[in-house]
Design a protein around this motif. Structure first.
Motif, PDB file in Angstrom:
ATOM      1  N   GLY A   1     -10.454  17.683  -5.339  1.00 36.65           N
ATOM      2  CA  GLY A   1      -9.126  17.083  -5.212  1.00 36.65           C
ATOM      3  C   GLY A   1      -7.994  18.071  -5.431  1.00 36.65           C
ATOM      4  O   GLY A   1      -6.910  17.688  -5.895  1.00 36.65           O
ATOM      5  N   THR A   2      -8.213  19.363  -5.125  1.00 41.80           N
ATOM      6  CA  THR A   2      -7.170  20.371  -5.278  1.00 41.80           C
ATOM      7  C   THR A   2      -6.753  20.894  -3.910  1.00 41.80           C
ATOM      8  O   THR A   2      -7.461  20.727  -2.916  1.00 41.80           O
ATOM      9  N   ALA A   3      -5.581  21.532  -3.877  1.00 42.63           N
ATOM     10  CA  ALA A   3      -5.038  22.044  -2.616  1.00 42.63           C
ATOM     11  C   ALA A   3      -5.508  23.464  -2.365  1.00 42.63           C
ATOM     12  O   ALA A   3      -5.937  24.171  -3.274  1.00 42.63           O
ATOM     13  N   ILE A   4      -5.399  23.879  -1.112  1.00 43.00           N
ATOM     14  CA  ILE A   4      -5.674  25.257  -0.732  1.00 43.00           C
ATOM     15  C   ILE A   4      -4.612  25.671   0.271  1.00 43.00           C
ATOM     16  O   ILE A   4      -4.271  24.908   1.185  1.00 43.00           O
TER      17      ILE A   4
ATOM     18  N   ILE B   1       7.378  50.048   2.581  1.00 50.88           N
ATOM     19  CA  ILE B   1       6.693  49.134   3.500  1.00 50.88           C
ATOM     20  C   ILE B   1       7.126  47.706   3.161  1.00 50.88           C
ATOM     21  O   ILE B   1       7.095  47.308   2.000  1.00 50.88           O
ATOM     22  N   THR B   2       7.534  46.952   4.169  1.00 50.40           N
ATOM     23  CA  THR B   2       7.849  45.532   3.972  1.00 50.40           C
ATOM     24  C   THR B   2       7.001  44.704   4.923  1.00 50.40           C
ATOM     25  O   THR B   2       6.399  45.227   5.861  1.00 50.40           O
ATOM     26  N   ALA B   3       6.976  43.420   4.672  1.00 50.80           N
ATOM     27  CA  ALA B   3       6.163  42.531   5.511  1.00 50.80           C
ATOM     28  C   ALA B   3       6.801  41.155   5.555  1.00 50.80           C
ATOM     29  O   ALA B   3       7.548  40.754   4.654  1.00 50.80           O
ATOM     30  N   THR B   4       6.484  40.438   6.606  1.00 52.10           N
ATOM     31  CA  THR B   4       6.916  39.047   6.754  1.00 52.10           C
ATOM     32  C   THR B   4       5.714  38.151   6.455  1.00 52.10           C
ATOM     33  O   THR B   4       4.603  38.389   6.962  1.00 52.10           O
ATOM     34  N   PHE B   5       5.925  37.137   5.631  1.00 54.69           N
ATOM     35  CA  PHE B   5       4.862  36.241   5.191  1.00 54.69           C
ATOM     36  C   PHE B   5       5.127  34.835   5.682  1.00 54.69           C
ATOM     37  O   PHE B   5       6.270  34.353   5.635  1.00 54.69           O
ATOM     38  N   SER B   6       4.087  34.183   6.131  1.00 54.40           N
ATOM     39  CA  SER B   6       4.171  32.755   6.483  1.00 54.40           C
ATOM     40  C   SER B   6       3.050  32.041   5.737  1.00 54.40           C
ATOM     41  O   SER B   6       1.915  32.508   5.739  1.00 54.40           O
ATOM     42  N   ILE B   7       3.378  30.908   5.117  1.00 48.41           N
ATOM     43  CA  ILE B   7       2.395  30.239   4.260  1.00 48.41           C
ATOM     44  C   ILE B   7       2.455  28.744   4.472  1.00 48.41           C
ATOM     45  O   ILE B   7       3.527  28.161   4.732  1.00 48.41           O
ATOM     46  N   SER B   8       1.283  28.120   4.337  1.00 47.94           N
ATOM     47  CA  SER B   8       1.213  26.669   4.478  1.00 47.94           C
ATOM     48  C   SER B   8       0.011  26.145   3.704  1.00 47.94           C
ATOM     49  O   SER B   8      -1.010  26.836   3.593  1.00 47.94           O
ATOM     50  N   ALA B   9       0.177  24.931   3.210  1.00 43.58           N
ATOM     51  CA  ALA B   9      -0.972  24.243   2.616  1.00 43.58           C
ATOM     52  C   ALA B   9      -1.842  23.707   3.740  1.00 43.58           C
ATOM     53  O   ALA B   9      -1.350  23.271   4.788  1.00 43.58           O
ATOM     54  N   VAL B  10      -3.159  23.715   3.552  1.00 42.25           N
ATOM     55  CA  VAL B  10      -4.093  23.202   4.554  1.00 42.25           C
ATOM     56  C   VAL B  10      -4.017  21.672   4.556  1.00 42.25           C
ATOM     57  O   VAL B  10      -4.104  21.033   3.501  1.00 42.25           O
TER      58      VAL B  10
ATOM     59  N   GLU C   1      -7.013  26.073  13.059  1.00 45.15           N
ATOM     60  CA  GLU C   1      -6.014  25.016  13.171  1.00 45.15           C
ATOM     61  C   GLU C   1      -4.828  25.296  12.251  1.00 45.15           C
ATOM     62  O   GLU C   1      -3.658  25.135  12.633  1.00 45.15           O
ATOM     63  N   THR C   2      -5.129  25.764  11.049  1.00 41.52           N
ATOM     64  CA  THR C   2      -4.061  26.097  10.100  1.00 41.52           C
ATOM     65  C   THR C   2      -3.310  27.339  10.555  1.00 41.52           C
ATOM     66  O   THR C   2      -2.077  27.414  10.450  1.00 41.52           O
ATOM     67  N   LEU C   3      -4.042  28.332  11.070  1.00 42.82           N
ATOM     68  CA  LEU C   3      -3.404  29.582  11.464  1.00 42.82           C
ATOM     69  C   LEU C   3      -2.440  29.395  12.628  1.00 42.82           C
ATOM     70  O   LEU C   3      -1.450  30.144  12.744  1.00 42.82           O
ATOM     71  N   ARG C   4      -2.711  28.427  13.487  1.00 41.03           N
ATOM     72  CA  ARG C   4      -1.766  28.183  14.594  1.00 41.03           C
ATOM     73  C   ARG C   4      -0.400  27.794  14.056  1.00 41.03           C
ATOM     74  O   ARG C   4       0.640  28.255  14.533  1.00 41.03           O
ATOM     75  N   ARG C   5      -0.384  26.955  13.017  1.00 44.61           N
ATOM     76  CA  ARG C   5       0.899  26.552  12.417  1.00 44.61           C
ATOM     77  C   ARG C   5       1.531  27.714  11.647  1.00 44.61           C
ATOM     78  O   ARG C   5       2.739  27.959  11.722  1.00 44.61           O
TER      79      ARG C   5
END
Length: 393
Positions: A261-264, A352-361, A370-374
């Motif tokens: 019952g935890t998120a990832i 060095i810098t980077a752009t990050f995109s993050i989402s809960a599954v 499916e998650t990586l598309r978003r």
């Protein structure tokens, strides 16, 4: 048989290993057993000498001749008991065989007065000498050639005493052949016994060597298997998980988090202006930059987090047991650390810098693609917004 280049070759004459180092190793190996056996033999030998004093007394009474024989027996038994005591503290004395050989020869010298003081039991004495010669080979641990030397010395002393005692040539020849029988029998029996012991030792060593070689081969194969597994699951440049491995880990962690019952959360990282860096400094510097980023990500994240290389300058980060707000804080801290930790390229620090995109599954997403598309859409959004930022999807 005498080819010393072959291991564990045994001399037919001495029944010893031809290789001196191998023979020394065998004597060291058998030393405890040989020392115990020799101590028992010496104690029995000395005790029998003292017991024969009773027979001497019956034949001679309390006479000067008896006292002479008694002194010889006590002296010899004392030497035997003393050496037996020394063996208990210094078992290495048994290895060379010199002390045992000297004791045997002295024993023959101290036994010889019986020919002159008790001539009437000469035939019985010859029988005792024969028994002594045989026992030397079979019951007293010693090197074979040294035992043979002591036995032949005893044989020569016996014949010399008989000659001095007036025995004729025929008697001496008869005694010679009679006494050579236990010498020859004892020598060949001891030669076979010592050869067998060394062959057993050689087989034992060869088995140990084969076991060591087998163990080394098993360990080598295990290391090879681990290396093949590592190569199959990691990116060869950065050492991070490759796509096949982090997708497998995603499925495993996804199911575990669902049961508990935890998120990832999943994050995608794209290094800013990496193509320009490659064009300016070359691909070698680009590889150094990728390794720098991979090491930094691995050191900053938790042990249970997963970092993988997506391809080129893109990375994937899996954050099990982590909700969206906490994941955003973790990734923002990671972005700042990367920005503030330059890498040295061609002797100069390079930020060095980077752009990050993050989402809960989402609950409906069972496959990472499916998650990586978003998340990928969020990454492009971050690039359009100016890069070096964290985008929540």
């Amino acid at each position: 048989m005498n080819d010393s280049t072959k291991p564990y070759q045994i001399s037919a004459l001495s029944a010893e290993f031809i290789d001196p180092s191998e023979e020394q190793a065998f004597r060291t190996y058998i030393r405890p057993l040989a020392a115990r056996s020799l101590r028992v033999a010496l104690i029995v030998w000395g005790s029998l000498l003292l017991l024969f004093a009773g027979q001497d007394w019956q034949s001679l009474g309390w006479s000067a001749d008896f006292k002479t024989l008694l002194a010889c027996r006590v002296l010899q038994a004392g030497m035997l008991f003393t050496f037996a005591f020394m063996l208990g503290r210094k078992p290495q004395l048994v290895s060379s065989g010199r002390v045992v050989t000297v004791l045997e020869i002295i024993g023959f010298f101290l036994f010889m007065p019986v020919y002159f003081l008790l001539p009437e039991v000469a035939a019985f004495t010859v029988g005792v000498i024969g028994l002594m010669l045989l026992s030397m080979f079979l019951l007293i641990p010693n090197r074979l050639l040294l035992t043979l030397f002591a036995a032949l010395t005893g044989l020569a002393l016996t014949l010399s005493c008989m000659a001095l005692n007036g025995r004729g040539v025929e008697v001496l020849l008869g005694a010679f052949f009679i006494l050579m029988l236990p010498v020859a029998t004892g020598y060949f029996a001891a030669q076979q016994l010592q050869t067998v012991r060394r062959r057993q030792y050689a087989m034992f060593n060869q088995a140990k060597e084969a076991n060591r070689a087998l163990q080394a081969e098993v360990e080598r194969r295990e290391l090879l298997e681990q290396e093949l597994k590592r190569q199959a699951t990691t990116d060869p440049l950065t050492g991070l998980f490759n796509r096949r491995q982090y997708e497998m880990l995603f499925r495993r962690e996804r199911e575990r988090c669902r049961r508990q019952g935890t998120a990832i959360c999943v994050a995608m990282v794209d290094l800013d202006y990496f193509k320009a860096l490659n064009d300016e400094l070359g691909h070698d510097c680009g590889d150094i930059a990728l390794k720098h980023v991979a090491t930094l990500f691995t050191n900053q994240l938790r042990e249970g987090d997963v970092v993988g290389r997506f391809g080129g300058e893109e990375f994937i980060i899996l954050l099990p047991d982590t909700g969206a707000p906490e994941a955003e804080r973790v990734i923002e801290r990671l972005r700042k650390t990367l920005e503030n930790t330059p890498v040295t390229l061609q002797g100069k620090p390079r930020k060095i810098t980077a752009t990050f995109s993050i989402s809960a599954v989402l609950d409906s997403e069972t496959d990472i693609s499916e998650t990586l598309r978003r998340v990928d859409e969020g990454l492009y959004s971050g690039k359009r917004a100016g890069r070096n930022r964290v985008v929540m999807v």
